[in-house]
Design a protein around this motif. Structure first.
Motif, mmCIF file in Angstrom:
data_model
loop_
_atom_site.group_PDB
_atom_site.id
_atom_site.type_symbol
_atom_site.label_atom_id
_atom_site.label_comp_id
_atom_site.label_asym_id
_atom_site.label_seq_id
_atom_site.Cartn_x
_atom_site.Cartn_y
_atom_site.Cartn_z
ATOM 1 N N SER B 115 65.366 -63.000 13.474
ATOM 2 C CA SER B 115 64.232 -63.251 14.466
ATOM 3 C C SER B 115 64.985 -64.460 15.625
ATOM 4 N N TYR B 116 65.962 -65.152 14.873
ATOM 5 C CA TYR B 116 66.563 -66.285 15.788
ATOM 6 C C TYR B 116 67.166 -65.725 16.975
ATOM 7 N N THR B 117 67.779 -64.417 16.591
ATOM 8 C CA THR B 117 68.708 -63.666 17.697
ATOM 9 C C THR B 117 67.918 -63.015 18.715
ATOM 10 N N LEU B 118 66.868 -62.326 18.016
ATOM 11 C CA LEU B 118 65.766 -61.540 18.779
ATOM 12 C C LEU B 118 65.170 -62.549 20.057
ATOM 13 N N GLN B 119 64.755 -63.537 19.390
ATOM 14 C CA GLN B 119 64.026 -64.436 20.329
ATOM 15 C C GLN B 119 64.873 -64.912 21.518
ATOM 16 N N ALA B 120 66.241 -65.341 21.167
ATOM 17 C CA ALA B 120 67.021 -65.434 22.305
ATOM 18 C C ALA B 120 67.261 -64.416 23.252
ATOM 19 N N TYR B 121 67.167 -63.204 22.697
ATOM 20 C CA TYR B 121 67.395 -62.048 23.485
ATOM 21 C C TYR B 121 66.389 -61.641 24.359
ATOM 22 N N TRP B 122 65.125 -61.814 23.820
ATOM 23 C CA TRP B 122 64.006 -61.475 24.754
ATOM 24 C C TRP B 122 63.689 -62.567 25.648
ATOM 25 N N SER B 123 63.971 -63.609 25.350
ATOM 26 C CA SER B 123 63.833 -64.601 26.394
ATOM 27 C C SER B 123 64.971 -64.732 27.446
ATOM 28 N N GLY B 124 66.041 -64.083 27.113
ATOM 29 C CA GLY B 124 67.040 -64.026 28.011
ATOM 30 C C GLY B 124 67.730 -65.786 28.248
ATOM 31 N N GLN B 125 67.688 -66.340 27.078
ATOM 32 C CA GLN B 125 67.899 -67.809 27.149
ATOM 33 C C GLN B 125 69.306 -67.946 27.395
ATOM 34 N N ILE B 126 69.662 -69.095 28.460
ATOM 35 C CA ILE B 126 71.162 -69.258 28.727
ATOM 36 C C ILE B 126 71.317 -70.773 28.202
ATOM 37 N N PRO B 137 74.469 -63.231 22.475
ATOM 38 C CA PRO B 137 75.501 -62.520 21.991
ATOM 39 C C PRO B 137 76.211 -63.597 20.840
ATOM 40 N N ALA B 138 76.191 -64.604 21.203
ATOM 41 C CA ALA B 138 76.719 -65.741 20.103
ATOM 42 C C ALA B 138 75.809 -65.670 18.843
ATOM 43 N N ARG B 139 74.585 -65.650 19.065
ATOM 44 C CA ARG B 139 73.690 -65.665 17.877
ATOM 45 C C ARG B 139 73.829 -64.251 17.253
ATOM 46 N N ALA B 140 74.000 -63.257 17.864
ATOM 47 C CA ALA B 140 74.298 -61.872 17.548
ATOM 48 C C ALA B 140 75.314 -61.792 16.585
#
Lengths: 621, 206
Positions: B115-126, B137-140
């Protein structure tokens, strides 16, 4: 009953951690499992603990954030970099060359081979953070020679094992990187703090050998004439050294001349000529502080070029010994400067220094024709393996600390250690005893990741400087490499030293194998030296504390804040390039926002972290 | 049982491939870091993207190699007790360790990291640093490392049961620190010998 359990959870967790680890399942996952199991128990016990236990389920969800913290830690990058650098150098045959050459240089004096081993040990230590490399090389190369020419077996093995462990305390050692990270201090400060104790220790080893050479010369005989393959010819070496010193430290020499000329007026023209020469040379190198560094580098490079030219053009102005010493010694010395020098003067962070050192090591190995694909691959495999297990021990330790801190375990440890009688010294004595004993059984990684963070709070309560504490622990952990029966330096030496009688290739004489007990006994005097070193660092903290630089009286600092001149829109004239943004300067043009930023070197001792707002504040003493 | 063994072999092949590939990320990290340091000093050009790339690369290597390190039995142990036990006891420790120590932790971490990765992915966090990289990508990478560990744990359990039933040889028996040191020494000694031989040859030619 449950309340008693809830109140004493911290000691219970700690005791069961010891059991979990001793079972022998990989440390990383035993740590994590211990953390996880007791997390569940602690959450269940929390209602009975009068608020001592602060754990609840959502807190477990912060683990990804903690993992992210480990991943994004730039300091830890230095671990693979210095490991990689060390392995590449180990495979480049540098140790062998150094031992051969320095052995020849010192061989003719009593105890010379032992001095050579210690010197090479220190040199290798300054290029790598790994113990294995130097012990193995010295065990393979120097030990047979020492035995051949009648060295006492215990002295020979002791010197080799001890010199190998210098890699643990002389920067850029992995122990120091990890200790700095765990104590929350900069690696650069830790390196600066450790360098003088490291050198003193090297000196003490040499002092010990020197004593033997004086009082029991039969234990450390000089090399006989027929073994001095490079011949003599130390004169030309001295001449070269003086020349390097003269040109390298021209300003200092010139200043000295000026001072003597005041008394000896005869020397005045010489002093004047020297000053002029110095000025011209300084101009050539651009002047300023860096000019000194550049000039010394140029002098050293020139010496190297001269020695190489002398050898290959067969001019033979220099003796063979001089040629060899210069050619073999200068590349590693330059590498040491490239890495440690740039870190110490604050030009590079330890991570950058490690990366440049790794590139330098590859270039060096390439120049020697020893940089082949399998070498690169095996170095990378070994580096990756070490990184993987070190980082996972750290990950496991984070899981453990989440639980342990959640049940106020750190408070328990703090009270336990602050309660030790004797203040600072009592604390240091207890901590060192614990680490010394633990060092017999477990690796320094586990000690550093589990125990060291717990020492921060009590140490600060007692007013103990953390760099000082780190260096003390570093020397202590170094000792654990030398203590029988698990000391790693002893393992490595045991595995390269002959176990059964062998025929010496050169003399054809039958030599006895080395007994393990001889290796153990040989280490004892050096363990004593190590332990006295721990005491020296404890009682003379100034050998570490110089990392802070000269003391600045805060009352004498006057900060002049320049008035902000509104900048022309879009223009950044006069402002240093790359200013990260000026709060309160609305006229600032867009291009500057989000521009490149220069991160302050975290390793430097200078307060480089001051945010530059407009012009930097002028600090006048 | 055969199907399980086939599964285990498949997993081993994947983790071995990943573990052996990610070593190059270290070399890349070295080069990126050195180049970045030099360009920062001499040309005053640097960017957070390059700085972050270094630890992304390091992350790839250690997260990617963790499962393979488990496969070849090289995660560090304290072997004071373990080393002196019989092979059978060691197998039991390993098996129970895999089931009760390793698996719960890595499964739980994979679950959280998902969920930690998905959350960053959906929000496109930089990354919050100026000019920083995308975060997901780093979380993935963290997630992938733990998923590989879950799979490898499964494979290790399957293999361990088969080894204990005498159905297969232990491909990576435990080596004590002494034995590992010995192995390392032999490799190095061979290299030193080879180098000496080479030096002697060149000497002769001269």
């Amino acid at each position: 009953m449950i309340e008693v359990l809830a109140h004493n959870l911290a000691p219970i967790i700690f005791a069961s951690l010891v059991i979990f680890l001793l079972i022998g399942y990989p440390v990383a996952f035993s740590l994590a499992a211990n953390g996880l199991v007791f997390f569940v128990i602690a959450v269940w016990l929390a209602p009975y603990s009068n608020g001592e236990i602060t754990l609840d389920w959502p807190l477990l969800g912060t683990m990804p954030q903690r993992l992210w913290g480990i991943l994004s830690n730039e300091t830890l990058l230095a671990i693979p970099f210095f490991t990689f650098m060390g392995i590449i150098l180990e495979r480049s045959g540098m140790a062998e060359d150094l031992l051969d050459t320095i052995g020849q240089l010192f061989g003719p004096i009593r105890g010379g081979l032992a001095f050579a081993v210690i010197l090479v040990g220190a040199l290798l230590a300054a290029t790598t953070g790994v113990v294995a490399a130097s012990v193995i090389a010295m065990g393979l190369i120097s030990l047979p020679i020492m035995l051949r020419y009648g060295y006492d077996r215990r002295t020979a093995t002791g010197v080799i094992a001890a010199s190998g462990t210098l890699a643990q305390i002389i920067p850029p050692s992995l122990v120091l990187i990890i200790l700095a990270d765990q104590l929350g201090r900069s690696v650069g400060d830790m390196y600066t703090g450790a360098i003088i104790p490291g050198l003193i220790l090297t000196g003490m080893y040499m002092g010990y050998v020197c004593m033997i050479a004086i009082f029991q010369p039969h234990r450390v005989p000089a090399l006989p004439i027929e073994a001095r393959t490079l011949g003599g010819g130390v004169t030309s070496l001295f001449v070269m050294l003086i020349l390097i010193g003269f040109f390298g430290f021209l300003s200092e020499v010139s200043a000295l001349m000026d001072r003597t000329a005041v008394q000896l007026t005869v020397l005045e023209p010489v002093a004047a000529a020297l000053s002029r020469f110095d000025e011209e040379v300084s101009l050539l190198f651009g002047g300023g502080v860096n000019a000194d560094v550049w000039r010394l580098s140029a002098a050293v490079v020139a010496a190297y070029v001269i020695a190489v030219a002398d050898r290959y053009l067969r001019i033979n102005l220099l003796s063979r010994l001089t040629q060899q010493v210069i050619i073999v010694l200068i590349p590693p010395l330059s590498l040491i400067f490239l890495v440690l020098g740039t870190i110490f003067i604050g030009l590079a962070t330890p991570t950058e220094g490690g990366a440049m050192g790794a590139v330098g090591a590859m270039i060096l190995a390439f120049a020697k024709g020893r940089f082949r694909f399998p070498v690169l691959q095996s170095a990378l495999v070994a580096t990756t393996r070490l990184s993987a297990f070190v980082m996972f021990v750290l990950i496991g330790a984070r899981m453990f600390s989440l639980t342990f801190y959640g049940v106020n375990g750190h408070v328990w440890v703090e009270e336990l250690l602050t309660g030790v009688p004797g203040g600072q010294y009592g604390f240091l004595l207890v901590v060192n005893l614990i680490i010394f004993v633990l060092g017999f059984f477990i690796d320094f990684f586990e000690i550093a990741f589990i125990l060291v963070p717990l020492l921060i709070a009590p140490a600060q309560n007692l007013g103990i400087d953390l760099i000082w504490l780190g260096v003390i622990i570093g020397v202590n952990l170094q000792t654990s490499f030398l203590t029988p029966p698990f000391g790693f330096a002893l393992f490595y030496l045991r595995s390269v030293a002959a176990k059964v009688p062998y025929l010496d290739k050169l003399t054809g004489k039958k030599m006895d194998g080395i007994r393990t007990s001889e290796i153990y006994k040989g280490a004892i005097p050096f363990i004593i030296v190590q332990v006295s070193m721990i005491f020296i660092v404890v009682f003379f903290p100034q050998i570490v504390m110089h990392y802070k630089g000269p003391v600045v009286d805060p009352n004498s600092i006057e900060i002049i804040v320049p008035s902000l001149v509104p900048l022309a829109p879009g223009g950044a004239e006069g402002a240093p390039a790359g200013v990260p943004g000026l709060p309160g300067a609305p006229t600032l043009g867009a291009p500057n926002l989000g521009g490149t930023t220069n991160p302050p070197p975290s390793g430097g001792t200078a307060p480089g972290g001051l945010p530059q707002l407009g012009a930097p504040p002028v600090i006048t003493p | 049982m055969q199907a399980l063994l086939a599964l285990s072999r498949g997993i081993d092949r994947v983790t071995e491939f990943v573990g052996k590939s990610v070593i190059w990320a270290i070399l890349l990290a070295v080069l990126v870091s050195a180049a970045n340091a030099i360009s920062r000093k001499f040309f005053n050009v640097s960017s957070n993207a390059w700085l972050e790339l270094q630890w992304y690369l390091f992350g790839i290597s250690f997260m990617g190699a963790a499962a393979y390190t488990l496969q070849v039995n090289e995660h560090i142990r304290i072997d004071v007790f373990y080393g002196s036990r019989s092979r059978r006891t060691q197998h039991w420790i390993d098996l129970l360790g895999h089931i009760f120590f390793l698996m719960p932790f890595v499964i739980l971490m994979s679950w959280y990291l998902w969920s930690y990765t998905l959350q960053a992915y959906w929000s496109g966090q930089i990354s919050t640093n100026a000019g920083g990289l995308l975060i997901w990508p780093a979380r993935a990478m963290l997630l992938a490392g733990f998923i590989l560990l879950v799979l490898q744990g499964l494979s290790e359990i399957i293999k361990k049961i088969d080894i204990m039933r005498g159905l297969m040889e232990d491909p990576h028996p435990f080596q004590s620190a002494q034995e590992q040191a010995l192995k390392e020494v032999e490799e190095l000694a061979a290299e030193v010998a080879a180098a000496n031989a080479l030096a002697r040859n060149t000497e002769v030619k001269r």
